[in-house]
Design a protein around this motif. Structure first.
Motif, PDB file in Angstrom:
ATOM      1  N   MET A  53     -25.384  -0.803  -8.669  1.00 10.82           N
ATOM      2  CA  MET A  53     -25.908  -1.787  -9.632  1.00 10.82           C
ATOM      3  C   MET A  53     -24.775  -2.623 -10.207  1.00 10.82           C
ATOM      4  O   MET A  53     -24.881  -3.834 -10.361  1.00 10.82           O
ATOM      5  CB  MET A  53     -26.657  -1.062 -10.752  1.00 10.82           C
ATOM      6  CG  MET A  53     -27.971  -0.496 -10.296  1.00 10.82           C
ATOM      7  SD  MET A  53     -28.953   0.127 -11.647  1.00 10.82           S
ATOM      8  CE  MET A  53     -28.167   1.665 -11.991  1.00 10.82           C
ATOM      9  N   ASN A  54     -23.658  -1.940 -10.521  1.00 16.33           N
ATOM     10  CA  ASN A  54     -22.491  -2.652 -11.056  1.00 16.33           C
ATOM     11  C   ASN A  54     -22.012  -3.712 -10.065  1.00 16.33           C
ATOM     12  O   ASN A  54     -21.707  -4.847 -10.428  1.00 16.33           O
ATOM     13  CB  ASN A  54     -21.335  -1.675 -11.309  1.00 16.33           C
ATOM     14  CG  ASN A  54     -21.615  -0.768 -12.485  1.00 16.33           C
ATOM     15  OD1 ASN A  54     -22.579  -0.973 -13.214  1.00 16.33           O
ATOM     16  ND2 ASN A  54     -20.785   0.235 -12.680  1.00 16.33           N
ATOM     17  N   ILE A  55     -21.974  -3.301  -8.793  1.00 16.24           N
ATOM     18  CA  ILE A  55     -21.489  -4.217  -7.756  1.00 16.24           C
ATOM     19  C   ILE A  55     -22.415  -5.421  -7.647  1.00 16.24           C
ATOM     20  O   ILE A  55     -21.972  -6.571  -7.607  1.00 16.24           O
ATOM     21  CB  ILE A  55     -21.393  -3.482  -6.399  1.00 16.24           C
ATOM     22  CG1 ILE A  55     -20.247  -2.466  -6.448  1.00 16.24           C
ATOM     23  CG2 ILE A  55     -21.182  -4.456  -5.250  1.00 16.24           C
ATOM     24  CD1 ILE A  55     -20.280  -1.455  -5.328  1.00 16.24           C
ATOM     25  N   LEU A  56     -23.698  -5.124  -7.644  1.00 18.62           N
ATOM     26  CA  LEU A  56     -24.689  -6.184  -7.515  1.00 18.62           C
ATOM     27  C   LEU A  56     -24.577  -7.192  -8.654  1.00 18.62           C
ATOM     28  O   LEU A  56     -24.700  -8.395  -8.451  1.00 18.62           O
ATOM     29  CB  LEU A  56     -26.087  -5.568  -7.487  1.00 18.62           C
ATOM     30  CG  LEU A  56     -27.120  -6.369  -6.743  1.00 18.62           C
ATOM     31  CD1 LEU A  56     -26.875  -6.293  -5.251  1.00 18.62           C
ATOM     32  CD2 LEU A  56     -28.510  -5.838  -7.060  1.00 18.62           C
ATOM     33  N   GLU A  57     -24.323  -6.662  -9.834  1.00 19.19           N
ATOM     34  CA  GLU A  57     -24.182  -7.552 -10.986  1.00 19.19           C
ATOM     35  C   GLU A  57     -22.897  -8.359 -10.921  1.00 19.19           C
ATOM     36  O   GLU A  57     -22.790  -9.416 -11.523  1.00 19.19           O
ATOM     37  CB  GLU A  57     -24.145  -6.717 -12.271  1.00 19.19           C
ATOM     38  CG  GLU A  57     -25.500  -6.449 -12.833  1.00 19.19           C
ATOM     39  CD  GLU A  57     -25.432  -5.549 -14.041  1.00 19.19           C
ATOM     40  OE1 GLU A  57     -24.340  -5.355 -14.582  1.00 19.19           O
ATOM     41  OE2 GLU A  57     -26.478  -5.031 -14.413  1.00 19.19           O
ATOM     42  N   ARG A  58     -21.915  -7.824 -10.198  1.00 24.48           N
ATOM     43  CA  ARG A  58     -20.601  -8.473 -10.180  1.00 24.48           C
ATOM     44  C   ARG A  58     -20.318  -9.146  -8.848  1.00 24.48           C
ATOM     45  O   ARG A  58     -19.157  -9.346  -8.496  1.00 24.48           O
ATOM     46  CB  ARG A  58     -19.531  -7.431 -10.490  1.00 24.48           C
ATOM     47  CG  ARG A  58     -19.695  -6.830 -11.864  1.00 24.48           C
ATOM     48  CD  ARG A  58     -18.480  -6.014 -12.300  1.00 24.48           C
ATOM     49  NE  ARG A  58     -17.685  -5.452 -11.267  1.00 24.48           N
ATOM     50  CZ  ARG A  58     -17.526  -4.130 -11.047  1.00 24.48           C
ATOM     51  NH1 ARG A  58     -18.145  -3.278 -11.810  1.00 24.48           N
ATOM     52  NH2 ARG A  58     -16.743  -3.705 -10.086  1.00 24.48           N
ATOM     53  N   VAL A  59     -21.387  -9.477  -8.146  1.00 22.14           N
ATOM     54  CA  VAL A  59     -21.219 -10.098  -6.825  1.00 22.14           C
ATOM     55  C   VAL A  59     -20.320 -11.321  -6.922  1.00 22.14           C
ATOM     56  O   VAL A  59     -19.363 -11.488  -6.157  1.00 22.14           O
ATOM     57  CB  VAL A  59     -22.604 -10.491  -6.250  1.00 22.14           C
ATOM     58  CG1 VAL A  59     -22.461 -11.457  -5.116  1.00 22.14           C
ATOM     59  CG2 VAL A  59     -23.328  -9.254  -5.788  1.00 22.14           C
ATOM     60  N   SER A  60     -20.607 -12.144  -7.925  1.00 19.55           N
ATOM     61  CA  SER A  60     -19.853 -13.384  -8.066  1.00 19.55           C
ATOM     62  C   SER A  60     -18.379 -13.096  -8.358  1.00 19.55           C
ATOM     63  O   SER A  60     -17.477 -13.714  -7.779  1.00 19.55           O
ATOM     64  CB  SER A  60     -20.487 -14.205  -9.183  1.00 19.55           C
ATOM     65  OG  SER A  60     -19.596 -15.164  -9.617  1.00 19.55           O
ATOM     66  N   GLU A  61     -18.159 -12.118  -9.240  1.00 18.37           N
ATOM     67  CA  GLU A  61     -16.768 -11.763  -9.574  1.00 18.37           C
ATOM     68  C   GLU A  61     -16.022 -11.255  -8.351  1.00 18.37           C
ATOM     69  O   GLU A  61     -14.854 -11.589  -8.128  1.00 18.37           O
ATOM     70  CB  GLU A  61     -16.777 -10.632 -10.601  1.00 18.37           C
ATOM     71  CG  GLU A  61     -17.063 -11.088 -12.001  1.00 18.37           C
ATOM     72  CD  GLU A  61     -17.257  -9.873 -12.879  1.00 18.37           C
ATOM     73  OE1 GLU A  61     -18.342  -9.766 -13.459  1.00 18.37           O
ATOM     74  OE2 GLU A  61     -16.359  -9.037 -12.945  1.00 18.37           O
ATOM     75  N   MET A  62     -16.721 -10.444  -7.572  1.00 20.21           N
ATOM     76  CA  MET A  62     -16.074  -9.888  -6.376  1.00 20.21           C
ATOM     77  C   MET A  62     -15.781 -10.994  -5.376  1.00 20.21           C
ATOM     78  O   MET A  62     -14.744 -10.989  -4.720  1.00 20.21           O
ATOM     79  CB  MET A  62     -16.979  -8.845  -5.744  1.00 20.21           C
ATOM     80  CG  MET A  62     -17.287  -7.748  -6.701  1.00 20.21           C
ATOM     81  SD  MET A  62     -17.034  -6.176  -5.991  1.00 20.21           S
ATOM     82  CE  MET A  62     -17.553  -5.170  -7.321  1.00 20.21           C
ATOM     83  N   GLY A  63     -16.727 -11.945  -5.272  1.00 26.01           N
ATOM     84  CA  GLY A  63     -16.499 -13.100  -4.399  1.00 26.01           C
ATOM     85  C   GLY A  63     -15.255 -13.846  -4.855  1.00 26.01           C
ATOM     86  O   GLY A  63     -14.408 -14.242  -4.042  1.00 26.01           O
ATOM     87  N   THR A  64     -15.128 -14.017  -6.163  1.00 26.85           N
ATOM     88  CA  THR A  64     -13.958 -14.718  -6.716  1.00 26.85           C
ATOM     89  C   THR A  64     -12.686 -13.956  -6.379  1.00 26.85           C
ATOM     90  O   THR A  64     -11.684 -14.548  -5.938  1.00 26.85           O
ATOM     91  CB  THR A  64     -14.100 -14.821  -8.252  1.00 26.85           C
ATOM     92  OG1 THR A  64     -15.353 -15.395  -8.547  1.00 26.85           O
ATOM     93  CG2 THR A  64     -12.987 -15.647  -8.842  1.00 26.85           C
ATOM     94  N   MET A  65     -12.744 -12.645  -6.595  1.00 25.32           N
ATOM     95  CA  MET A  65     -11.558 -11.836  -6.298  1.00 25.32           C
ATOM     96  C   MET A  65     -11.143 -11.987  -4.846  1.00 25.32           C
ATOM     97  O   MET A  65      -9.970 -12.158  -4.532  1.00 25.32           O
ATOM     98  CB  MET A  65     -11.851 -10.358  -6.587  1.00 25.32           C
ATOM     99  CG  MET A  65     -11.933 -10.027  -8.057  1.00 25.32           C
ATOM    100  SD  MET A  65     -12.314  -8.279  -8.211  1.00 25.32           S
ATOM    101  CE  MET A  65     -12.668  -8.170  -9.929  1.00 25.32           C
ATOM    102  N   ARG A  66     -12.146 -11.925  -3.978  1.00 25.95           N
ATOM    103  CA  ARG A  66     -11.839 -12.055  -2.543  1.00 25.95           C
ATOM    104  C   ARG A  66     -11.283 -13.431  -2.247  1.00 25.95           C
ATOM    105  O   ARG A  66     -10.334 -13.568  -1.492  1.00 25.95           O
ATOM    106  CB  ARG A  66     -13.110 -11.815  -1.718  1.00 25.95           C
ATOM    107  CG  ARG A  66     -13.660 -10.428  -1.801  1.00 25.95           C
ATOM    108  CD  ARG A  66     -12.982  -9.447  -0.832  1.00 25.95           C
ATOM    109  NE  ARG A  66     -13.297  -9.760   0.539  1.00 25.95           N
ATOM    110  CZ  ARG A  66     -12.384 -10.117   1.447  1.00 25.95           C
ATOM    111  NH1 ARG A  66     -11.124 -10.205   1.095  1.00 25.95           N
ATOM    112  NH2 ARG A  66     -12.732 -10.372   2.680  1.00 25.95           N
TER     113      ARG A  66
END
Lengths: 820, 239
Positions: free
Chosen positions: A715-728
């Motif tokens: 759930m955390n990952i799903l909520e932070r999809v955009s953040e993770m995309g940014t990090m990548r």
């Protein structure tokens, strides 16, 4: 046309992994619950079965406070037209004549002679041979140990020999040791034809008891015989199936309920976390629906249907799985008992119960999110603006309430346990934050910058992550408490048994001990004291609800052996002296259901009598399922005149040699020799086997909680999809993203383990200091369980994180960025 | 600095294949500020993603700072991004749990190369984008304009060979947008920073040296600020 069920199905299966893990948690929760319900019912059935087998179809029995009595005393009953069946029995202690070298106590055997082995008043499940009223009947355990089978001959010292006609399953009537070690302290029991035994013993007209069956309830016959036998050697009692005297397994049932409750609580909590997050994520969707005309009720209904679909699915899979697990559990559980027990799985009622609970609990746990979904405001922006201050206020309130509840560690009350656990849940965000700060250098060392990012990420959804860790912590703490109780129970029992056994050795005879016997015993070098113990048994009595029960009444006196422990011991002796009254052991008192000062109704050798209950005491005798009476009143008013037991105080080193000498000197009438150590060993033998079950349960509970961790991380990952995309996009490699999620999982697992162990230690400590427990549980930490909890807690959380990290690292950068 | 040859990108959805970029050739010199414009679906954002190594082309070469992105493995492209490229997104894409300073330092942290010298550089950047005093403030507590300034500082922290900006003013009002564009323009002039900016906004495009117009996956027109047409084109567009 829109089908709301289909829409709900699409909604719940939209995120496949989350759907899978939520369903898995619910299935496991339901199956653990089902298995415990099945185990509970089946265990009760097992004990009922053996009790019923012992009682068979008999309604009444006529016994004697002497060992035997002349058959003519019961001729009136035998002739009574209302009596449909009778069974005459004579017990005689003897010794096997064996080819191998075995001591007398190992060879001791009680032969029960019966006039009809096929009587409907006997239940003997035959494994081999037949009940032909010609030969000896051996229980399976004895047959195996002696290496005998049907057709073989068994010899009894100074009595005679006979062929074995049947080998039967375990029954209480023929309970025998299954190894030579237990044969040291427990006699074998076999059955022979009555005539054969009479021939061997010369007791031609004697019987030990007669059981009989009547047409109707037989009350008239019972009353008339009871009145007629007042003052004689015989007395009549109804036959009562009451296994409470022979088994104290209430702790086992508590264990079942605790595991069942814990499993369903954990899965319920996971459901709450998932559905609440889902509702928060879909606020916009609900706002749109409401703007298009959906009412609060219809939005709530949508979520309710989603929940019902999940609950239905998990119940459909979890309940059958639970029945199968229950079967496995029963096999493991019954293997810890000394004798081979057979069982038939009782799954029907547990299945129905599990279905109801399995469907209801997820819905109950999702009531708040369901309500929350319906309350979604269309003006979301306003809602979000208000949320910051509300959540910080909530955070403060949560911490404050948590601290207050944790203060219940200073209150010695059963409710404190619940308060402490809720307090721990509420304080977990604080613990998670604190621990995160503490382990940041370690995470940085292990995972570099990904470790630091993990700490920061966890703070983003601190409540959800803390709740996930708290689930793990609660599971661990309760199992640790259970483990500590199981580990320290043998010591607790030992303390209790030594304090109330009344001596070091109890010797039981078939005939009353004479003064010469006592003098001979006192002449033994290692015997310091000999005290008489009078036990009136079996005595039937009525609970306050009118149920018939059965126990023993033991005589006590101020100068006699100490058979119970109570700080007001002297006062209690005085009370017993003042009038015919009884003290009840705590289990008997609970079963009776009355209050001190009220009267208990008993069937005594002098007829039906009321005795005032003068108090309730703790005792090891029959695990507290017993009554105590002043010796004079027991003799005169109650009508029990003879004593078959002696309590010896001996040099503790000399137990074995005294036992050998006793069998040698009094072998013609001695029926049982039991040391305090034997009693301790027999009481605690089943408990040590429970430790393995506790370890398995600990692992299963941690596994269940880890599914919650996997779900939360997803759930955390799903909520932070955009953040993770940014990090990548900014140069975080897939490996760094994976490391970050792993570190998050590790932190959740670590805080769950640390919090769980700490809470467990607190619970064990307050239990050990509790006045209510009277020092039964000592403050000792179950190290095996703690080590397993630490290893399993952290490693399973890492596994959960690894599964989630795979999703995170596979994320498509462009689509993730669009989510922002 | 950037050399794109015969760049083709196809997306496949089910049975359907959509060619978004159709054999594009493009050359951008070091220190140039290029704006890419075009209608939705014309391929401009796809081009930016390919230039940034966020995706791989179906065909053709992309050479950035003498490195062929299309020949790199995924991990190499990631490392190339954090060392050689800077990104500015329309919705800022700041990490909400990090402070201003931490957001800016993120690419350096990811690279494991945060030194005292680099720290000094971060502070200089914060000052240059006008966010002094906000170093330790959480990024999600800033206004839109401030967040975009942080994003610009973050994009510049690794001294990128190319700064790629995707609609950097798309979420801002005119005044805030102008501030951001002035900032970008300043960096371009002072540091000779190569900038490739995708925009819908002709006002934003006015800050660029060159304007590339996209249509149906191909470059329709390239207009240089030096050319007379540029001013005419902008004036006409504005009118």
């Amino acid at each position: 046309m829109l089908n709301i069920w289909r829409i709900s199905w699409r909604n719940i299966t939209q995120n496949k992994k989350r759907f899978f893990f939520t369903l898995l948690a619910m299935i496991l929760g339901t199956s653990f619950l089902t298995s415990m319900l099945v185990a509970d019912k089946t265990t009760k059935d097992v004990f009922d079965y053996y009790e019923q087998m012992y009682v068979a179809n008999a309604d009444y029995w006529v016994l004697s406070d002497e060992h035997t009595y002349p058959e003519k005393l019961i001729s009136s009953i035998q002739k009574d037209s209302a009596v449909t069946h009778t069974l005459l029995a004579l017990d005689k202690q003897a010794f096997f004549e064996l080819d191998d070298d075995h001591s007398l106590n190992e060879r001791s055997v009680r032969i029960t002679g019966v006039n009809d082995q096929n009587s409907p008043l006997l239940k003997l499940p035959v494994i081999e041979g037949s009940l032909d009223n010609k030969g000896i009947i051996l229980p399976e355990a004895a047959a195996k140990l002696l290496g005998k089978g049907v057709g073989d001959t068994v010899r009894f010292t100074d009595m005679g020999e006979a062929k074995i006609s049947a080998v039967v399953e375990y029954t209480q009537l023929l309970a025998s040791p299954s190894d030579w070690e237990s044969a040291e302290s427990t006699s074998f029991r076999v059955m022979a034809p009555l005539e054969m035994l009479r021939e061997w013993t010369g007791k031609n007209d004697e019987i030990s008891y007669m059981r009989f069956q009547v047409e109707g309830d037989g009350t008239d016959l019972f009353r008339s015989f009871q009145q007629a036998s007042v003052g004689s050697d015989v007395y009549i009692e109804p036959v009562v199936a009451d296994d409470l005297q022979s088994n104290d397994i209430s702790g086992l049932y508590t264990f079942f309920y605790l595991i069942a409750g814990l499993s369903i609580f954990i899965s319920g909590f996971i459901v709450f976390n998932v559905i609440y997050t889902s509702v928060i994520e879909r606020k916009k969707e609900f706002a749109i629906m409401k703007s298009l005309g959906y009412t609060q009720g219809s939005v709530s209904k949508l979520i309710l249907i989603e929940m019902l679909l999940l609950a239905w699915l998990s119940t459909a899979v979890g309940v059958p799985l639970g029945i199968w697990l229950g079967d496995l559990f029963m096999q493991a559980l019954l293997s810890v008992f000394e004798f081979d027990m057979v069982y038939t799985l009782n799954w029907k009622l547990p299945m129905l119960l599990a279905i109801v609970i399995g469907l209801l609990i997820p819905v109950i746990f999702s009531l708040f999110p369901i309500y929350n979904a319906g309350k979604t405001s269309i003006l979301l922006a306003l809602k979000i603006a208000n949320q910051t201050s509300a959540s910080s206020r909530r955070h403060f309130l949560r911490t404050a309430v948590g601290a207050v509840l944790l203060a219940f560690v200073f209150v010695d009350h059963p409710v404190s346990y619940m308060a402490i656990l809720i307090g721990v849940i509420l304080l977990f965000p604080l613990l998670l934050s604190g621990l995160s700060k503490l382990v940041t250098p370690i995470l940085k060392y292990l995972f570099n910058y990904a470790g630091i990012m993990a700490v920061k990420n966890l703070s983003q959804q601190i409540n959800r992550n803390a709740n996930t860790a708290a689930i793990l912590a609660i599971g661990i703490s309760i199992i640790l408490l259970l483990g500590a109780a199981v580990e320290s129970a043998p010591k607790g029992y030992e303390k209790e048994i030594r304090g109330t056994y009344g001596g070091d050795m109890r010797v039981t005879s078939e005939t009353p001990w004479s003064s010469e016997d006592r003098a001979k015993l006192l002449s033994y070098d290692d015997v310091a004291d000999v005290e008489t113990l009078t036990e009136a048994t079996p005595i039937t009595w009525k609970t306050k609800k009118g149920r018939s029960r059965q126990f023993s009444v033991l005589s006590v006196s101020e100068k006699g052996p100490s058979l119970f422990a109570d700080p007001r011991e002297k006062d209690l002796y005085k009370k017993l002296k003042q009038e015919p009254s009884v003290l009840l052991g705590n289990r008997a008192f609970d079963e009776w259901g009355g209050e001190v000062g009220q009267s208990i109704l008993m069937n005594t050798p002098n007829g039906e009598q009321h005795f005032k209950v003068a108090g309730v005491v703790k005792t090891s005798h029959y695990s507290g399922y017993v009554a105590f009476m002043d010796e004079e009143y027991l003799h005169n008013d109650f009508g029990w005149t003879t004593s078959f037991d002696l309590l010896l105080t001996i040099n503790s080193e000399a137990g074995d040699s005294i036992r050998e000498r006793l069998w040698s000197d009094f072998g013609d009438h001695l029926s049982k020799v039991q040391t305090v150590e034997d009693e301790i060993a027999s009481t605690t033998s089943a408990i040590s086997g429970m430790n393995d079950l506790i370890l398995v349960m600990l692992f299963l509970i941690i596994s269940l909680a880890s599914i919650g961790t996997a779900n939360t991380l997803l759930m955390n990952i799903l909520e932070r999809v955009s953040e993770m995309g940014t990090m990548r996009a900014l140069g975080f490699t897939k490996r760094q993203v994976s490391s970050m999620i792993l570190a998050e999982g590790m932190l959740i697992g670590l805080s769950g383990v640390v919090g769980g162990v700490a809470t467990g230690v607190i619970l064990v400590y307050i239990t050990s200091k509790s006045q209510l427990m009277e020092g039964f549980v000592s403050f000792q930490l179950p190290l095996d369980n703690i080590i397993l909890a630490m290893i399993a807690g952290v490693s399973l959380s890492l596994c959960a994180a690894w599964i989630s990290s795979k999703s995170a690292s596979k994320m498509d950068i462009q689509s993730s960025l669009k989510e922002g | 600095m950037i050399k794109v040859t015969n760049l083709t990108k196809e997306f496949v959805q089910g049975q359907e294949r959509t060619q978004v970029l159709k054999g594009i050739d493009l050359h951008i010199e070091e220190g140039e500020f290029v704006a890419i414009m075009g209608p939705s679906g014309s391929g401009k954002s796809t081009l930016l993603q390919l230039l940034g190594g966020l995706d791989v082309p179906t065909k053709g070469d992309i050479q950035v700072d003498q490195h062929f992105l299309n020949k790199m493995k995924e991990r190499e492209r990631t490392i190339f991004r954090r060392q050689k490229l800077g990104f500015i997104f329309q919705n800022y894409q700041l990490l909400p749990t990090l402070t201003v300073e931490e957001n800016i330092a993120f690419p350096l942290h990811a690279d494991g190369k945060l030194t005292n010298e680099k720290n000094k550089w971060i502070h200089e950047l914060i000052a240059s984008v006008g966010l002094e005093g906000l170093n330790r403030k959480r990024a999600n507590l800033l206004s839109g304009g401030q967040q975009q300034r942080v994003a610009i500082a973050r994009a510049l922290v690794n001294h990128p060979a190319v700064l790629l900006a995707d609609e950097p003013t798309g979420n801002l009002d005119r005044a805030k947008a102008e501030e951001i564009l002035v900032l970008l323009s300043t960096f371009h002039r002072r540091k000779k920073q190569t900038i490739v900016m995708v925009t819908h906004d002709i006002f934003a495009a006015g800050f660029a040296d060159h304007l590339i117009l996209f249509k149906d996956g191909v470059i329709d027109q390239v207009i240089s600020r030096k050319e007379e047409d540029y001013a005419k084109y902008l004036a006409n567009f504005m009118a």
